[in-house]
Design an enzyme around this catalytic site. Structure first.
Site, PDB file in Angstrom:
ATOM      1  N   ASP A  70       0.816  -1.219   0.000  1.00 31.40           N
ATOM      2  CA  ASP A  70       0.000   0.000   0.000  1.00 31.40           C
ATOM      3  C   ASP A  70       0.852   1.273   0.000  1.00 31.40           C
ATOM      4  OD1 ASP A  70       0.972  -0.336   2.583  1.00 31.40           O
ATOM      5  OD2 ASP A  70      -0.979  -0.664   3.487  1.00 31.40           O
ATOM      6  N   ASN A 139      -7.301  -2.210  14.322  1.00 32.81           N
ATOM      7  CA  ASN A 139      -8.696  -2.546  13.997  1.00 32.81           C
ATOM      8  C   ASN A 139      -8.801  -3.786  13.110  1.00 32.81           C
ATOM      9  OD1 ASN A 139      -7.781  -1.618  11.551  1.00 32.81           O
ATOM     10  ND2 ASN A 139      -9.219   0.083  11.367  1.00 32.81           N
ATOM     11  N   HIS A 141      -7.058  -4.276  10.283  1.00 35.56           N
ATOM     12  CA  HIS A 141      -6.834  -4.101   8.847  1.00 35.56           C
ATOM     13  C   HIS A 141      -5.574  -4.823   8.401  1.00 35.56           C
ATOM     14  CE1 HIS A 141      -4.627   0.058   9.355  1.00 35.56           C
ATOM     15  NE2 HIS A 141      -3.729  -0.887   9.197  1.00 35.56           N
ATOM     16  N   GLU A 146      -9.633  -1.600   5.360  1.00 36.98           N
ATOM     17  CA  GLU A 146     -10.286  -1.278   6.625  1.00 36.98           C
ATOM     18  C   GLU A 146     -11.505  -2.181   6.842  1.00 36.98           C
ATOM     19  OE1 GLU A 146      -8.638   0.477   8.546  1.00 36.98           O
ATOM     20  OE2 GLU A 146      -8.189   2.509   7.884  1.00 36.98           O
TER      21      GLU A 146
HETATM   22  C1  GLP Z   1      -0.241   0.468   8.490  1.00 40.35           C
HETATM   23  C2  GLP Z   1       0.000  -0.352   7.233  1.00 40.35           C
HETATM   24  C3  GLP Z   1      -0.236  -1.817   7.481  1.00 40.35           C
HETATM   25  C4  GLP Z   1       0.469  -2.223   8.753  1.00 40.35           C
HETATM   26  C5  GLP Z   1      -0.151  -1.516   9.933  1.00 40.35           C
HETATM   27  C6  GLP Z   1       0.449  -1.883  11.271  1.00 40.35           C
HETATM   28  O1  GLP Z   1      -1.503   0.990   8.597  1.00 40.35           O
HETATM   29  N1  GLP Z   1      -0.798   0.067   6.136  1.00 40.35           N
HETATM   30  O2  GLP Z   1       0.209  -2.563   6.356  1.00 40.35           O
HETATM   31  O3  GLP Z   1       0.373  -3.610   8.935  1.00 40.35           O
HETATM   32  O4  GLP Z   1       0.022  -0.139   9.726  1.00 40.35           O
HETATM   33  O5  GLP Z   1       1.573  -1.120  11.538  1.00 40.35           O
HETATM   34  P1  GLP Z   1       2.547  -1.340  12.750  1.00 40.35           P
HETATM   35  O6  GLP Z   1       3.364  -2.534  12.389  1.00 40.35           O
HETATM   36  O7  GLP Z   1       3.369  -0.104  12.821  1.00 40.35           O
HETATM   37  O8  GLP Z   1       1.704  -1.558  13.938  1.00 40.35           O
END
Ligand code: GLP
Length: 240
Positions: A70, A139, A141, A146
């Site tokens: 993404d 959440n 995702h 989402e």
């Molecule tokens: C972002 C990314 C996700 C990732 C998530 C968790 O929103 N788009 O791909 O898995 O955050 O991030 P973190 O590893 O910093 O908790």
């Protein structure tokens, strides 16, 4: 029936070590592997280890192709908070991969619909993703899919939820600079990967972890789509 494989680890270092072993195995078995990459803080330990192994001559990425999950919409790739910048900083600039074989969704161009189609085509053309690494949002995702996203979704544009905006604002100099939309591989795109590794680390992910553990499958909780995939390994630490 869910066939998720669960690996409990002592701490974040062990989680990162096991994930990098699985990457190494994959790339050694198939040097032309197509790897799906994630951003966020969770895979940083994995990427550090891949850089170390590459520098030590243990692992080469010279024939590897990567696709990121993404990117934010409307953000310059040179912006430090962009996922382009993140990937260069944590992995791509430090390994022997060919830059032209590293793909990240183009959130900064005008024709975003086209960017989505092109991304799907590029994944198909590469032969499809062999191994996809995922983190998880508080959440539930995955990528930026989402709650409520269709399990049939391909690469698409999403409006970020308040929970995601709150979790990710810290990466921007000014919180209000954080984009409110993003381009992400869809859930169907992710589930088409041949193998998936989901990394879950830290207390803030406890609720998401517990919900995934129940085995319930619902579009309200995007990570639950992983129960529909035959080869998912969940590596976790700091949750129970
Ligand atoms: C972002 C990314 C996700 C990732 C998530 C968790 O929103 N788009 O791909 O898995 O955050 O991030 P973190 O590893 O910093 O908790």
């Amino acid at each position: 029936m869910s066939s998720l494989k669960w690996i409990e680890t002592k701490n974040y270092d062990e989680l990162s070590e096991i994930a990098s072993d699985l990457f190494e195995q994959q790339i050694k078995q198939k040097p032309t592997s197509v790897i799906g990459l994630a951003t966020g803080s969770t895979p940083i330990g994995l990427y550090n280890r891949l850089v170390e192994r590459n520098k030590a001559g243990i692992l080469t990425f010279k024939d590897v192709t990567t696709f990121n999950l993404d990117e934010y919409v409307g953000i310059d790739p040179n912006n430090k908070a962009s996922y382009h910048y993140f990937m260069n900083e944590h992995l791509i600039d430090h390994i022997d991969i060919k830059k032209e074989n590293t793909y990240i969704p183009e959130g900064h161009i005008n024709d975003l619909e086209k960017a989505c189609h092109v991304y799907e085509e590029q994944i198909q053309k590469s032969g499809g993703i062999d191994l996809q690494v995922l983190g998880i949002g508080v959440n539930g995702h995955i990528g930026f899919n989402e709650p409520g996203t269709s399990f049939d979704s391909l690469t698409h544009i999403v409006e970020l939820t308040q929970s995601t905006i709150e979790a990710n604002q810290k990466y921007f100099d000014k919180p209000e600079d954080m984009p409110k939309s993003a381009i992400t591989m869809g859930i169907k795109t992710i589930l088409q990967a041949r193998k998936i590794i989901l990394l879950i680390s830290g207390e803030s992910k406890q609720d998401a972890f517990s919900r995934l553990r129940t085995g319930e499958i619902t579009e309200d909780f995007p990570a639950s789509s992983l129960h529909l995939h035959p080869d998912v390994t969940v590596i976790y630490s700091g949750v129970k």
